[in-house]
Design a protein around this motif. Sequence first.
Motif, short mmCIF file in Angstrom:
data_model
loop_
_atom_site.label_atom_id
_atom_site.label_comp_id
_atom_site.label_asym_id
_atom_site.label_seq_id
_atom_site.Cartn_x
_atom_site.Cartn_y
_atom_site.Cartn_z
N SER A 23 0.83 -1.21 0.00
CA SER A 23 0.00 0.00 0.00
C SER A 23 0.87 1.26 0.00
N ALA A 24 1.98 1.22 0.72
CA ALA A 24 2.90 2.36 0.71
C ALA A 24 3.50 2.57 -0.68
N ALA A 25 3.91 1.48 -1.31
CA ALA A 25 4.49 1.57 -2.66
C ALA A 25 3.45 2.07 -3.67
N ILE A 26 2.24 1.54 -3.59
CA ILE A 26 1.17 1.97 -4.50
C ILE A 26 0.85 3.44 -4.27
N GLY A 27 0.84 3.86 -3.02
CA GLY A 27 0.59 5.27 -2.71
C GLY A 27 1.65 6.18 -3.32
N LEU A 28 2.91 5.76 -3.24
CA LEU A 28 3.99 6.56 -3.85
C LEU A 28 3.88 6.57 -5.37
N ILE A 29 3.55 5.43 -5.95
CA ILE A 29 3.37 5.38 -7.41
C ILE A 29 2.20 6.27 -7.82
N GLY A 30 1.11 6.19 -7.08
CA GLY A 30 -0.05 7.04 -7.36
C GLY A 30 0.29 8.51 -7.27
N PHE A 31 1.10 8.89 -6.28
CA PHE A 31 1.52 10.28 -6.16
C PHE A 31 2.38 10.69 -7.34
N ALA A 32 3.31 9.81 -7.73
CA ALA A 32 4.18 10.12 -8.87
C ALA A 32 3.36 10.32 -10.15
N VAL A 33 2.37 9.47 -10.34
CA VAL A 33 1.51 9.58 -11.52
C VAL A 33 0.72 10.89 -11.50
N ILE A 62 6.11 11.01 0.85
CA ILE A 62 7.23 10.19 1.32
C ILE A 62 7.06 9.85 2.80
N ILE A 63 6.71 10.84 3.60
CA ILE A 63 6.53 10.60 5.04
C ILE A 63 5.37 9.65 5.29
N GLY A 64 4.28 9.83 4.53
CA GLY A 64 3.13 8.93 4.68
C GLY A 64 3.49 7.48 4.39
N ALA A 65 4.29 7.27 3.34
CA ALA A 65 4.72 5.91 3.01
C ALA A 65 5.68 5.37 4.07
N ALA A 66 6.57 6.23 4.54
CA ALA A 66 7.55 5.80 5.56
C ALA A 66 6.85 5.42 6.86
N ILE A 67 5.82 6.16 7.22
CA ILE A 67 5.08 5.84 8.45
C ILE A 67 4.45 4.45 8.35
N ARG A 68 3.86 4.15 7.19
CA ARG A 68 3.27 2.82 7.01
C ARG A 68 4.32 1.73 7.15
N VAL A 69 5.47 1.95 6.55
CA VAL A 69 6.54 0.94 6.59
C VAL A 69 7.04 0.74 8.03
N ILE A 109 -7.82 2.36 -6.08
CA ILE A 109 -8.59 1.15 -5.77
C ILE A 109 -7.67 0.05 -5.27
N LEU A 110 -6.51 -0.11 -5.91
CA LEU A 110 -5.54 -1.12 -5.46
C LEU A 110 -5.02 -0.80 -4.06
N GLU A 111 -4.74 0.47 -3.82
CA GLU A 111 -4.26 0.88 -2.50
C GLU A 111 -5.33 0.61 -1.44
N LEU A 112 -6.57 0.94 -1.76
CA LEU A 112 -7.68 0.68 -0.84
C LEU A 112 -7.80 -0.80 -0.53
N LEU A 113 -7.74 -1.63 -1.55
CA LEU A 113 -7.85 -3.08 -1.34
C LEU A 113 -6.72 -3.59 -0.46
N ALA A 114 -5.50 -3.10 -0.70
CA ALA A 114 -4.34 -3.54 0.10
C ALA A 114 -4.52 -3.12 1.56
N VAL A 115 -4.97 -1.90 1.79
CA VAL A 115 -5.14 -1.40 3.17
C VAL A 115 -6.23 -2.17 3.89
N VAL A 116 -7.37 -2.34 3.25
CA VAL A 116 -8.49 -3.05 3.89
C VAL A 116 -8.10 -4.49 4.18
N ALA A 117 -7.46 -5.16 3.23
CA ALA A 117 -7.03 -6.55 3.45
C ALA A 117 -6.02 -6.63 4.59
N ALA A 118 -5.08 -5.68 4.65
CA ALA A 118 -4.08 -5.70 5.72
C ALA A 118 -4.74 -5.54 7.09
#
Length: 134
Positions: A23-33, A62-69, A109-118
């Motif tokens: 979810s952190a990786a998808i979030g960063l990719i989504g931000f880059a896009v 970046i901080i949001g992704a780092a916090i998740r990790v 949608i992929l990020e949401l699915l990853a977060v909910v599943a986690a």
Amino acid sequence: MSISATTARPTVVTAAFWLWIASAAIGLIGFAVSFPSVVAATQSLSGPMAGGAMVGSVAGAIIGAAIRVVFAIFLLRGANWARIVLTVLGAIIVLSLLVSIITGNVLAILELLAVVAAVVLQWLSSAKPFFRRA
């Protein structure tokens, strides 16, 4: 909280960890896009405000992704507080993704699915003994 010698890490906890990482990786990719949109939005601002808004957006992603990790690592180590924090963080992420999901953003949608599943996996009954105090 560390793992007791008799409690092995359940597969569902390991899966939840990897879903948080995804979810952190998808979030960063989504931000880059979406970064060109961020740049376009900040062009209406003048001077240092435009630069500050862009830097703030990049730093926030970046901080949001780092916090998740970081919290996911503590989850993997058996910290119950990390499981609680990640659940709250997951709710915030889901709420923040609602607009993107409604518009059909596939990465959101992929990020949401990853977060909910986690979140679901880390609260399954098979994970509970792993988070109990020794």
